[in-house]
Design a protein around this motif. Structure first.
Motif, mmCIF file in Angstrom:
data_model
loop_
_atom_site.group_PDB
_atom_site.id
_atom_site.type_symbol
_atom_site.label_atom_id
_atom_site.label_comp_id
_atom_site.label_asym_id
_atom_site.label_seq_id
_atom_site.Cartn_x
_atom_site.Cartn_y
_atom_site.Cartn_z
ATOM 1 N N LEU A 149 0.812 -1.215 0.000
ATOM 2 C CA LEU A 149 0.000 0.000 0.000
ATOM 3 C C LEU A 149 0.851 1.274 0.000
ATOM 4 O O LEU A 149 0.349 2.348 -0.336
ATOM 5 C CB LEU A 149 -0.935 -0.003 1.219
ATOM 6 C CG LEU A 149 -2.017 1.081 1.284
ATOM 7 C CD1 LEU A 149 -2.943 1.009 0.075
ATOM 8 C CD2 LEU A 149 -2.814 0.969 2.581
ATOM 9 N N LEU A 150 2.116 1.174 0.361
ATOM 10 C CA LEU A 150 2.956 2.363 0.519
ATOM 11 C C LEU A 150 3.002 3.270 -0.716
ATOM 12 O O LEU A 150 2.875 4.500 -0.579
ATOM 13 C CB LEU A 150 4.376 1.956 0.918
ATOM 14 C CG LEU A 150 4.572 1.611 2.393
ATOM 15 C CD1 LEU A 150 5.970 1.058 2.625
ATOM 16 C CD2 LEU A 150 4.346 2.844 3.257
ATOM 17 N N PRO A 151 3.205 2.764 -1.941
ATOM 18 C CA PRO A 151 3.229 3.681 -3.091
ATOM 19 C C PRO A 151 1.941 4.492 -3.226
ATOM 20 O O PRO A 151 1.984 5.686 -3.553
ATOM 21 C CB PRO A 151 3.430 2.744 -4.292
ATOM 22 C CG PRO A 151 4.117 1.545 -3.715
ATOM 23 C CD PRO A 151 3.522 1.381 -2.354
ATOM 24 N N ALA A 152 0.797 3.855 -2.964
ATOM 25 C CA ALA A 152 -0.474 4.580 -3.034
ATOM 26 C C ALA A 152 -0.540 5.652 -1.953
ATOM 27 O O ALA A 152 -0.990 6.778 -2.203
ATOM 28 C CB ALA A 152 -1.636 3.610 -2.897
ATOM 29 N N LEU A 153 -0.082 5.333 -0.746
ATOM 30 C CA LEU A 153 -0.083 6.323 0.333
ATOM 31 C C LEU A 153 0.813 7.508 -0.011
ATOM 32 O O LEU A 153 0.502 8.654 0.328
ATOM 33 C CB LEU A 153 0.384 5.676 1.637
ATOM 34 C CG LEU A 153 -0.517 4.596 2.233
ATOM 35 C CD1 LEU A 153 0.087 4.042 3.521
ATOM 36 C CD2 LEU A 153 -1.927 5.114 2.482
ATOM 37 N N CYS A 154 1.907 7.218 -0.692
ATOM 38 C CA CYS A 154 2.803 8.294 -1.102
ATOM 39 C C CYS A 154 2.106 9.232 -2.077
ATOM 40 O O CYS A 154 2.212 10.459 -1.972
ATOM 41 C CB CYS A 154 4.066 7.698 -1.718
ATOM 42 S SG CYS A 154 5.392 8.882 -1.978
ATOM 43 N N HIS A 155 1.391 8.674 -3.057
ATOM 44 C CA HIS A 155 0.653 9.506 -4.022
ATOM 45 C C HIS A 155 -0.485 10.259 -3.342
ATOM 46 O O HIS A 155 -0.657 11.470 -3.546
ATOM 47 C CB HIS A 155 0.077 8.630 -5.140
ATOM 48 C CG HIS A 155 1.121 7.973 -5.985
ATOM 49 N ND1 HIS A 155 2.280 8.597 -6.377
ATOM 50 C CD2 HIS A 155 1.171 6.726 -6.531
ATOM 51 C CE1 HIS A 155 3.003 7.779 -7.123
ATOM 52 N NE2 HIS A 155 2.354 6.637 -7.228
ATOM 53 N N LEU A 156 -1.258 9.562 -2.542
ATOM 54 C CA LEU A 156 -2.461 10.159 -1.954
ATOM 55 C C LEU A 156 -2.124 11.227 -0.914
ATOM 56 O O LEU A 156 -2.887 12.191 -0.746
ATOM 57 C CB LEU A 156 -3.319 9.058 -1.317
ATOM 58 C CG LEU A 156 -3.937 8.052 -2.296
ATOM 59 C CD1 LEU A 156 -4.513 6.860 -1.546
ATOM 60 C CD2 LEU A 156 -5.006 8.711 -3.147
ATOM 61 N N SER A 157 -1.001 11.078 -0.230
ATOM 62 C CA SER A 157 -0.644 12.081 0.781
ATOM 63 C C SER A 157 -0.243 13.411 0.162
ATOM 64 O O SER A 157 -0.134 14.414 0.873
ATOM 65 C CB SER A 157 0.498 11.550 1.662
ATOM 66 O OG SER A 157 1.651 11.257 0.879
ATOM 67 N N ALA A 158 -0.050 13.440 -1.142
ATOM 68 C CA ALA A 158 0.294 14.685 -1.822
ATOM 69 C C ALA A 158 -0.947 15.471 -2.247
ATOM 70 O O ALA A 158 -0.823 16.609 -2.715
ATOM 71 C CB ALA A 158 1.166 14.389 -3.041
ATOM 72 N N ALA A 205 8.102 5.043 2.481
ATOM 73 C CA ALA A 205 7.444 5.529 3.703
ATOM 74 C C ALA A 205 7.968 6.910 4.079
ATOM 75 O O ALA A 205 7.194 7.792 4.508
ATOM 76 C CB ALA A 205 7.664 4.539 4.842
ATOM 77 N N CYS A 206 9.278 7.138 3.919
ATOM 78 C CA CYS A 206 9.847 8.458 4.193
ATOM 79 C C CYS A 206 9.246 9.514 3.261
ATOM 80 O O CYS A 206 8.962 10.642 3.690
ATOM 81 C CB CYS A 206 11.359 8.425 4.026
ATOM 82 S SG CYS A 206 12.250 7.570 5.335
ATOM 83 N N SER A 207 9.045 9.159 1.999
ATOM 84 C CA SER A 207 8.470 10.106 1.041
ATOM 85 C C SER A 207 7.053 10.489 1.441
ATOM 86 O O SER A 207 6.661 11.659 1.345
ATOM 87 C CB SER A 207 8.478 9.499 -0.365
ATOM 88 O OG SER A 207 9.797 9.256 -0.802
ATOM 89 N N ALA A 208 6.265 9.503 1.881
ATOM 90 C CA ALA A 208 4.898 9.800 2.312
ATOM 91 C C ALA A 208 4.913 10.702 3.549
ATOM 92 O O ALA A 208 4.153 11.681 3.639
ATOM 93 C CB ALA A 208 4.150 8.511 2.600
ATOM 94 N N LEU A 209 5.793 10.402 4.504
ATOM 95 C CA LEU A 209 5.888 11.238 5.702
ATOM 96 C C LEU A 209 6.353 12.643 5.349
ATOM 97 O O LEU A 209 5.904 13.637 5.938
ATOM 98 C CB LEU A 209 6.851 10.596 6.702
ATOM 99 C CG LEU A 209 6.302 9.398 7.468
ATOM 100 C CD1 LEU A 209 7.427 8.646 8.177
ATOM 101 C CD2 LEU A 209 5.241 9.829 8.483
ATOM 102 N N LEU A 210 7.237 12.740 4.378
ATOM 103 C CA LEU A 210 7.723 14.053 3.946
ATOM 104 C C LEU A 210 6.592 14.891 3.368
ATOM 105 O O LEU A 210 6.533 16.116 3.573
ATOM 106 C CB LEU A 210 8.840 13.868 2.921
ATOM 107 C CG LEU A 210 9.710 15.083 2.597
ATOM 108 C CD1 LEU A 210 10.356 15.625 3.852
ATOM 109 C CD2 LEU A 210 10.759 14.702 1.566
#
Length: 822
Positions: free
Chosen positions: A565-574, A619-624
């Protein structure tokens, strides 16, 4: 029971009715009183037999007067236990040894021994007994090479079981020539007449097999024919099939050489090897031992696969349909598959046979086998050998239609195992199509961009994405119906995994549906992490299906679902709306805990940092994204204080590991971005952050290298050069964040000056005539402007450098000059 053999008076195997059809009840109630009386006397003789002749006589009488289909399972079990495994093993060895002197032709001894083993193997406990397992190499040799597989002057290949387990190298003890002349009923009567008081119970056959074989006077060595009798072959396969069906049976067969032996048997194209050997080998290769089998016996399996591919390509349409499921079993897994022209040829042959079937009208079951085989071939060879673009589109369309029919028109939430297998294959086809349809390649005609699916046009790509969207809509609907009680279902995981592959590439399509499903997806991730090591069913399925935990190919862990799920979380958190939903679900805390666990796991028991983990970088990218866009949340939520504490400890370790440079760049940037929003804490926490800032400044400086020799352009250092395409933007953002930290925490400016960082940077800029690009110049200028604006001592150092510099790259920083001028 299937494969059960009874023995005729001549020792030949006779097929009996299945166990389920037997009329017997407890104690052999299907037998008449007279039969039961004889049976009990025979069992007494079997139990107290003084030699093998008496055992055979009692056994032959039982099979003549008490047919197996009239005995219940418990009675059969008593017979099996009384006979034991030592006798049939000794019969086989005696048959294949020269000058055995057994009194019967080797062929009859072999038939008798194999039939006994086959009958005994139908009992689950017997099928796993060490004595029976010790006969497996001999049986494999027989089906592979006939009687010529064992040297005439030696016993069978020794195993590691030893005589304590009834090793078959012991030989038959008894004069079967007497049995061939004397009525077995008379032998039994003679034994009973001697009285139980004169019959000493024999030792357990697990510990005493026999002495040397008895020779008939004047008997000469016999040479059994190399062609194995069909009945013996059937019995051999019955034993192997029983072992394979036991716990750890496939591993035991693999260790005893089953794969090369079965490959050899199948290659000889005997009737029984095709009817029984090929399915048995296919079953072996359908489970967890497949990677080991291919690694250990690559040449044999490659040769067999090539032969089956030839047969597939030349078969009739109906036969090819029947062979689809078979071919799937014999294909290697993508991980560790041998790269050879022979394997590529196999792929071409199989696709040539599949193409007309993909385009034809077939039954649902046949289509399922076609799709499963197609998915396996895509995993191995990609889209290149599939065929023209229209065929690729058709394959994707048929897979998507199957998913819609399977998930939208379900009479209930239960999906049959066969349907799960087919839908799982469709998921893999969809994932492969998604990756390619979203990956545009440049073509000779700028107006007609192509994708990697064999020249797929932009219009065809849009069509593929359209049918994929419809299928993923069905997947979303299905997952919305799945309750928490089914989170351990492997099929639910496969469905979740497929949707994550879609979300990794496409989050704008079906946005409303995706937003509505996000709480379900996050809840599923949490349930998997909470299950931890208790999710044994899913872990076992991952192993059997050779499914890697995420695109990085890591073994399955409780973090598996989150990794997908991490890649999707990275996109959606933007994006604003999805980000607010993720915040409401506590996703930052989830990601922080994932980083901490992942770092601890990567360091291992030795406490040393391990290999790169791209999931942690994601995960770091999503948190960023959260840190950049939600400063108030970062200041208030405790998880970011916890994250900063983790980075203070982990970053100094990661920066000294060349293989973790990208991870270190993520840690550095994330820590500086959080630091710009907070005040320096007091006490030990403040010391930890002080160490972090010191390490960060040294790390960022290490990315640059001066010209060699003399004035010239500033360069990216050799250690960073190979990774610059991944870390260049992170480096620039980290320097900008450092400038913001100077404004928020004045002590950081003193640290930069006192630690020598500022002097090093000014020295590089003064000695270089130019900077590599505007990104590097902008980042450095941002940091220097912050230092000049908030630290008088730093301002003086920078001004002095500019005065001394003649043509240095620092003179190109117009904004810095304006700050110094005021």
């Amino acid at each position: 029971m299937e494969g059960t053999q009874s023995l005729g008076v001549d020792g030949s195997p006779q097929a009996e009715e299945s166990e389920q059809e037997s009329a017997g009840g407890p104690g052999g109630q299907g037998l008449s009183p007279g039969q039961r009386e004889v049976l009990e006397r025979c069992l007494h003789t079997l139990t107290h037999a003084r030699n093998d002749s008496h055992t055979l006589a009692a056994l032959l009488l039982i099979t003549r007067l008490c047919p197996a289909n009239q005995m219940d399972h418990a009675t059969l079990r008593r017979v099996f236990e009384a006979v034991g495994l030592g006798l049939p093993a000794r019969l086989l060895v005696t048959a294949l040894r020269s000058n055995s002197g057994a009194g019967l032709p080797p062929e009859e001894l072999l038939s008798l021994g194999a039939a006994l083993l086959a009958a005994l193997s139908t009992d689950p406990d017997m099928a796993t007994h060490p004595q029976l397992l010790s006969t497996v190499p001999l049986l494999l040799g027989l089906i592979a090479n006939g009687l010529s597989s064992v040297p005439r002057d030696q016993g069978p290949a020794q195993t590691t079981q030893g005589t304590a387990e009834g090793h078959p190298s012991q030989t038959f003890h008894g004069n079967t020539s007497d049995l061939s002349k004397k009525n077995p009923n008379q032998v039994l009567k003679d034994e009973i007449k001697s009285g139980a008081d004169q019959s000493k119970p024999r030792e357990s056959e697990q510990h005493h097999v026999s002495e040397e074989p008895i020779k008939a006077e004047g008997e000469e060595s016999r040479s059994p024919a190399s062609d194995l009798d069909e009945a013996v072959a059937i019995d051999c396969y019955q034993v192997l099939r029983a072992v394979c069906g036991s716990t750890h049976g496939p591993e035991k067969l693999l260790a005893r050489g089953a794969v090369p032996a079965l490959c050899s048997a199948v290659a000889q194209k005997r009737v029984q090897s095709r009817q029984r050997g090929l399915p048995l080998l296919g079953h072996l290769l359908s489970g967890p031992i497949k990677p080991k089998a291919w690694s250990k016996h690559r040449a044999e399996l490659s040769s067999l696969l090539a032969s089956l591919a030839d047969e597939f390509s030349q078969a009739s349409d109906q036969r090819r349909l029947e062979m689809c499921a078979l071919m799937t079993q014999f294909l290697p897994l993508p991980e560790g598959a041998p790269e050879s022209e022979g394997l590529k040829s196999v792929g071409s042959q199989l696709w040539a046979g599949l193409r007309p079937m993909i385009q034809s009208k077939v039954t649902p079951a046949q289509l399922g086998d076609i799709l499963v085989l197609s998915a396996c071939l895509l995993d191995l060879f990609g889209w290149a050998p599939v065929g023209p673009p229209k065929l690729c589109c058709l394959l994707v369309n048929r897979a998507c239609v199957e998913v819609r029919m399977g998930l939208e028109v379900l009479p209930s939430m239960e999906v049959s195992l066969d349907q799960q297998n087919i839908l799982g294959a469709c998921y893999r086809i969809m994932e492969a199509a998604m990756e390619q349809a979203c990956c545009q390649e440049e073509s000779d005609e700028p107006s007609e961009p192509r994708t990697a699916i064999a020249g797929l046009s932009l219009q065809q790509s849009k069509q593929v994405l359209g049918v994929l969207a419809e299928a993923f809509s069905a997947i979303i609907y299905y997952l919305q119906q799945v309750g928490a009680g089914r989170h351990g279902d492997p099929f639910v995981f496969a469905t979740f995994r497929c949707l994550c592959a879609w979300l990794a590439e496409e989050t704008s399509c079906l946005k409303d549906d995706i937003l509505a499903l996000l709480p379900v997806l996050i809840g599923y991730v949490r349930s998997q992490r909470e299950a931890g090591g208790q999710a044994e069913g899913l872990a076992s399925w991952m192993s059997e299906m050779s499914v890697a935990d995420g695109p990085q190919g890591r073994a399955w862990t409780a973090e598996g679902a989150l990794r997908y799920l991490l890649p999707a979380l990275c996109h959606l958190s933007a994006e604003e709306a999805p980000r607010q939903l993720l915040l409401s679900q506590g996703v930052p805390a989830l990601l922080t805990d994932f980083l901490r666990r992942g770092w601890e796991a990567s360091r291992g028991a030795g406490g040393k940092a391990g290999s790169r983990d791209p999931s942690m970088e994601t995960a770091c990218s999503a948190l960023l994204n959260f840190v950049v866009t939600e400063p108030d949340y970062v200041r208030e939520d405790a998880c970011f204080a916890s994250l900063q504490s983790f980075l203070n400890d982990a970053f100094p370790v990661a920066l000294h590991k060349p293989q973790l440079l990208v991870m270190a760049a993520n840690f550095c940037t994330l820590g500086l971005m959080i630091g710009r929003l907070t005040q320096a804490p007091a006490g030990p926490a403040g010391m930890g952050q002080h160490r972090f800032f010191s390490a960060a400044l040294g790390f960022l400086l290490g990315a640059l290298s001066g010209p060699d020799p003399g004035p010239g352009q500033l360069r990216v250092s050799a250690a960073w050069q190979d990774w610059w395409h991944e870390v260049g933007q992170l480096w620039a953002l980290a320097l900008q964040a450092f400038g913001a930290c100077v404004r928020a925490q004045p002590a950081v400016a003193r640290l930069a000056r006192d630690g020598g960082w500022l002097a090093e940077v000014l020295g590089l800029l003064g000695s270089c005539s130019a900077l590599p690009d505007s990104q590097i110049q902008g980042a450095l200028e941002e940091a220097l402007v912050a230092l000049a604006s908030h630290c008088p001592l730093c301002r003086a150092d920078i001004a002095s450098c500019m005065e001394r510099s003649k043509g240095g790259s620092i003179m190109s920083m117009a904004r810095l000059q304006r700050v110094l001028a005021h």
